[in-house]
Design a protein around this motif. Structure first.
Motif, PDB file in Angstrom:
ATOM      1  N   THR A  18     -20.169 -39.967  -8.903  1.00 48.51           N
ATOM      2  CA  THR A  18     -21.456 -40.009  -8.211  1.00 48.51           C
ATOM      3  C   THR A  18     -21.424 -41.079  -7.123  1.00 48.51           C
ATOM      4  O   THR A  18     -20.551 -41.936  -7.096  1.00 48.51           O
ATOM      5  N   ASP A  56     -19.093 -35.017  -1.051  1.00 51.69           N
ATOM      6  CA  ASP A  56     -20.490 -34.602  -1.060  1.00 51.69           C
ATOM      7  C   ASP A  56     -21.111 -35.270  -2.286  1.00 51.69           C
ATOM      8  O   ASP A  56     -21.417 -34.628  -3.282  1.00 51.69           O
ATOM      9  N   SER A  58     -23.648 -37.480  -4.695  1.00 52.18           N
ATOM     10  CA  SER A  58     -25.073 -37.703  -4.880  1.00 52.18           C
ATOM     11  C   SER A  58     -25.319 -38.588  -6.089  1.00 52.18           C
ATOM     12  O   SER A  58     -24.415 -38.874  -6.853  1.00 52.18           O
ATOM     13  N   SER A  60     -28.284 -39.501  -9.333  1.00 51.16           N
ATOM     14  CA  SER A  60     -29.445 -39.016 -10.057  1.00 51.16           C
ATOM     15  C   SER A  60     -30.007 -40.174 -10.856  1.00 51.16           C
ATOM     16  O   SER A  60     -29.265 -40.939 -11.466  1.00 51.16           O
ATOM     17  N   ALA A  90     -32.058 -34.880  -4.708  1.00 55.35           N
ATOM     18  CA  ALA A  90     -31.597 -35.006  -3.319  1.00 55.35           C
ATOM     19  C   ALA A  90     -32.310 -36.150  -2.620  1.00 55.35           C
ATOM     20  O   ALA A  90     -31.705 -36.883  -1.834  1.00 55.35           O
ATOM     21  N   THR A  93     -30.775 -39.381  -3.630  1.00 53.90           N
ATOM     22  CA  THR A  93     -29.502 -39.541  -2.917  1.00 53.90           C
ATOM     23  C   THR A  93     -29.746 -40.032  -1.492  1.00 53.90           C
ATOM     24  O   THR A  93     -29.097 -40.974  -1.026  1.00 53.90           O
ATOM     25  N   THR A  94     -30.690 -39.389  -0.804  1.00 51.67           N
ATOM     26  CA  THR A  94     -31.004 -39.788   0.570  1.00 51.67           C
ATOM     27  C   THR A  94     -31.503 -41.227   0.621  1.00 51.67           C
ATOM     28  O   THR A  94     -31.100 -42.013   1.485  1.00 51.67           O
ATOM     29  N   GLU A  97     -28.527 -43.467   0.165  1.00 52.87           N
ATOM     30  CA  GLU A  97     -27.695 -43.429   1.376  1.00 52.87           C
ATOM     31  C   GLU A  97     -28.315 -44.275   2.487  1.00 52.87           C
ATOM     32  O   GLU A  97     -27.626 -45.034   3.167  1.00 52.87           O
TER      33      GLU A  97
END
Lengths: 164, 164, 164
Positions: A18, A56, A58, A60, A90, A93-94, A97
């Motif tokens: 992750t 890719d 992510s 959680s 998502a 995750t954003t 990031e």
């Protein structure tokens, strides 16, 4: 494993894939390499995906009530009920990031590139590649394929061993 | 790290911040210190929250089907559907807190206090403090702030290294 | 811990009890034992359940977005919303069990049996047994009961220490 220069050695088993758990192994690897250690990373289980050409990743918050994002001067966690709503994973995750970028922290891709440039040795676990049907051509160039015996051999010669 | 007395050294990276995963590092630290080892704990990622003055730890059975509580002579797990219902996460936390108290096991606060009294060295990860915007004044007194290089330096001098 | 033959020693703390996370410790233990290392496994927290006579292991994709199963030439993850539906956790377990069987990978029961035959030393954590009310008669024969001090003693004499 010639180790002519008597460098200390760090060997890591990297098992998680992750966005958050990808940081510790790559930060430790690049830091240790910069300090002159010989570093080996053995990518296995979910960690194997960190060798894919196209990452890719992510995160959680599910099942991790300790994940709290700084927002408006507070630390906000996410109730489990919210986290299962499609899109909320998502969003987490954003958020992470953005937090990473805002703080000027390198991306996993950048750290991975730095690790390879620092001659960190990477091993992709053969059994995991078979189990999850990953192909060597989906992986970045550099890693060699090996098994648990390859890891144990390296670990017996390392001063620092970590299972991440 | 003078280590005049030839004591063995244990160094741990503490990365998790839930009620259950807070136990292993503090139990190992206090036990090792009582046995005469020099112990260093490097608190990073979600583990950094374990240094907060006010601990507010919880557990979640979500994503951990191996978490089963003893009830009425059986071991009961929690279906994921139940665990996302608001309040059920809190109920799991309360159940585990009660279990810990009933069994006479020390709280994390007590173990942390014992670790400090045993001169366990604690390092708060600088990058994590920046990333998640934690302030040194929210932390207990005792820990110093350091980075991955500080950790690697300690690890190269430790007989036992653990990533928790 | 006589170690007359100068064998290297591997010591592991085994803390997780799901189907996927049960593999790394047993694969490392059997591989290292086959290579002549002396291996000790300390089963604690959720890992203690791996010593039960009747194993009933499962996986959950919840909170682990990196878990992706190979299906029809692709790698498919499971949205968190799906994973909380009753039965989906069981389906993920069945899928992983089938994948393991199809690939000819040994079961955890088989690896555990091989570890015992290879004279891997197993220690069941006393505190965890008390906390979660597990009884020695529910466990397989072979493991001894011990505490954190037993583990630390072993770890100080091991070249490789891992917290899994």
């Amino acid at each position: 494993m010639s180790n002519e220069n008597n460098a200390k050695r760090l060997s890591m088993i990297v098992t998680k894939g992750t966005l958050d758990w990808a940081y510790p192994p790559f930060i430790l690897a690049t830091t240790a390499a910069a300090m002159g250690l010989e570093v080996t990373m053995f990518f296995t289980f979910y960690g194997l995906t960190l060798l894919k050409k196209k990452l890719d990743l992510s995160v959680s918050a599910l099942g991790n009530p300790a994940m709290k994002m700084p927002m408006m001067g507070m630390h906000i966690g996410m109730p489990n009920l919210m986290s299962v709503i499609p899109g909320v994973g998502a969003a987490a995750t954003t958020m992470m990031e953005n937090l990473i970028k805002k703080k000027g922290i390198a991306s996993i891709e950048e750290l991975r590139e730095a690790a390879i440039e620092s001659e960190v040795k990477m091993i992709a676990c053969q059994m995991t590649m078979d189990l999850f049907e990953y192909k060597i051509e989906d992986m970045i160039e550099g890693p060699v394929v090996g098994g648990a015996a390859t890891y144990i051999e390296t670990a017996t010669q390392s001063e620092i061993n970590l299972f991440i």
